[in-house]
Scaffold this motif. Sequence first.
Motif, PDB file in Angstrom:
ATOM      1  N   UNK B 124      -1.360 -58.072  67.566  1.00  0.00           N
ATOM      2  CA  UNK B 124      -0.579 -58.126  66.326  1.00  0.00           C
ATOM      3  C   UNK B 124      -1.180 -57.174  65.301  1.00  0.00           C
ATOM      4  N   UNK B 125      -0.381 -56.742  64.321  1.00  0.00           N
ATOM      5  CA  UNK B 125      -0.994 -55.982  63.228  1.00  0.00           C
ATOM      6  C   UNK B 125      -2.054 -56.835  62.525  1.00  0.00           C
ATOM      7  N   UNK B 126      -3.151 -56.216  62.110  1.00  0.00           N
ATOM      8  CA  UNK B 126      -4.143 -56.938  61.310  1.00  0.00           C
ATOM      9  C   UNK B 126      -3.756 -56.709  59.850  1.00  0.00           C
ATOM     10  N   UNK B 127      -3.357 -57.785  59.185  1.00  0.00           N
ATOM     11  CA  UNK B 127      -2.749 -57.683  57.867  1.00  0.00           C
ATOM     12  C   UNK B 127      -3.799 -57.754  56.767  1.00  0.00           C
ATOM     13  N   UNK B 128      -3.373 -57.323  55.593  1.00  0.00           N
ATOM     14  CA  UNK B 128      -4.216 -57.393  54.402  1.00  0.00           C
ATOM     15  C   UNK B 128      -4.800 -58.803  54.251  1.00  0.00           C
ATOM     16  N   UNK B 129      -6.103 -58.878  54.003  1.00  0.00           N
ATOM     17  CA  UNK B 129      -6.732 -60.179  53.798  1.00  0.00           C
ATOM     18  C   UNK B 129      -7.244 -60.810  55.073  1.00  0.00           C
ATOM     19  N   UNK B 130      -6.848 -60.283  56.228  1.00  0.00           N
ATOM     20  CA  UNK B 130      -7.347 -60.847  57.477  1.00  0.00           C
ATOM     21  C   UNK B 130      -8.646 -60.154  57.863  1.00  0.00           C
ATOM     22  N   UNK B 144      -1.663 -51.835  64.030  1.00  0.00           N
ATOM     23  CA  UNK B 144      -2.318 -51.208  62.885  1.00  0.00           C
ATOM     24  C   UNK B 144      -3.294 -52.157  62.191  1.00  0.00           C
ATOM     25  N   UNK B 146      -4.043 -52.979  58.347  1.00  0.00           N
ATOM     26  CA  UNK B 146      -3.478 -52.695  57.025  1.00  0.00           C
ATOM     27  C   UNK B 146      -4.561 -52.515  55.975  1.00  0.00           C
ATOM     28  N   UNK B 147      -4.165 -51.915  54.864  1.00  0.00           N
ATOM     29  CA  UNK B 147      -5.061 -51.819  53.717  1.00  0.00           C
ATOM     30  C   UNK B 147      -5.464 -53.233  53.300  1.00  0.00           C
ATOM     31  N   UNK B 164      -5.889 -48.443  57.918  1.00  0.00           N
ATOM     32  CA  UNK B 164      -5.810 -48.296  56.460  1.00  0.00           C
ATOM     33  C   UNK B 164      -6.823 -49.192  55.761  1.00  0.00           C
ATOM     34  N   UNK B 183      -4.571 -42.875  63.325  1.00  0.00           N
ATOM     35  CA  UNK B 183      -4.183 -42.342  62.018  1.00  0.00           C
ATOM     36  C   UNK B 183      -5.233 -42.844  61.038  1.00  0.00           C
TER      37      UNK B 183
END
Lengths: 269, 222
Positions: B124-130, B144, B146-147, B164, B183
């Motif tokens: 899964x995408x690794x999201x902000x805060x994770x 991805x 995330x920032x 990011x 990227x």
Amino acid sequence: MAKIVVITSGKGGVGKTTTSAAISMGLALKGHKTVVIDFDIGLRNLDIIMNCERRVVFDFVNVIQGDASLNQALIKDKRCDQLYILPASQTRDKDALTRDGVKTILDQLAEQFEYIICDSPAGIEQGAQMALYYADEAIVVTNPEVSSVRDSDRILGILQSKSLRAETGADPVKEHLLITRFDPERVARGEMLTIPDIEEILAVPLLGVVPESQSVLNASNKGMPVVLDEKSDAGQAYLDTVDRFLGEDKPHRFLEAQRKSFFKRVFGG
Amino acid sequence: MTTAQPLHVRARMLPVQRLRIESLDKADLNARLSATLTQAPALFQRAPVALDLSNVVEQLDETALSMLLTETRERGLVVFALAGPKAALLPWCDHYNLAWQDEQDKPAKTRSATPALTTQVITQPVRSGQQIYARDAHLLVMSQVSAGAEVIADGNIHIFGALRGRALAGVQGLTSAEIVCQHLDADLVAIAGVYRVRDDLPESGSAARIYRLDDELRVDSY
């Protein structure tokens, strides 16, 4: 089998409640029996946008605490008989919600309704987590600006880690991206993020784009979900969004800046 | 007028059989040689052979060495070199006109005692805060980062999408750890405690490999 859909964003003021009202009304107009729940305990707004604030007698917290039955608290919309509203309490705070209490109510609603729309409060704390916990699908509302996109990313992470589906290892919550307050002219000037930028950063399928529109403010002041204003571009964009949510394949509209006509340029407008 | 070059030198790697001699007792040796050669006669016929004398170099004398050479050559082996400690063997090499080879069978490069790292895979995408920490493992992110998200691993970090957020590889001190992403748009990258923040990273936004060279982080863009 009822579908529980949470409208969430992380950031405040991006249009969650407007979207909840528009989408639930849109689904109801399509003939789907729909209930929309205001999870923003203590800062209730949904009843104002739905123009039923004077009809609120019992609310969500009363039902959870057993002071009223569900049917006493549900308010039937006057414009569409397929739509019901479960208002939030204005006098309590978000700690009044418990997982068990919410589950009991959702289970009861699932017996009567096709769609249960949960209007999430802003933030990522208990109130927002409660709104998304039981969700089957999520519509993440984002404005084309960096902070809003960042907060949406955060809430997507919570959907994938702290929802019931994530905790039990069931199929993950189905995510949709809804971009609101989109202003093609400001995007063209480089003042706002473009739609491909947002899609790339969030990596979630795009459900709809709602343009920035005066009609949204007018509609919420009048207590009329914007989808009922068929002339407004925002209303049409929300209706397209509902169609796409129901599985129709519709092209996205209102992405380009409108060229002003000769008369508009001369006479203003 | 063209003349063929009289000499042309080419370096080639040649397969060489090594016979490690464990005993200088003639009977022992004969028995062992016979057994080996009957098992694989073709392997040793006219094959260049080096005699590894590392284990018998202490007892080696003229008689023994001459016996060794005779016994092996009589069986069709082409002994061309001795292998073992240089100082002890070089005089014998000169005496018999043989080449010398370095000792073989050194233990392969010393390995650290830590077990091989496993790989933790995130789809899964690794999201902000994770925050994801691959303890005692490499980290493979198929999407991805995330920032505002943070991925940490004791080993390498490979990201098949945009980076990011922050990525910290080799956090237990593995300086050979590296970070690879499709990227590079990271907030921070670090390997074994050496870090660079966004301002010090190239603004290429292309695929990149980040590794540590001495006390510096190197960023190769692709």
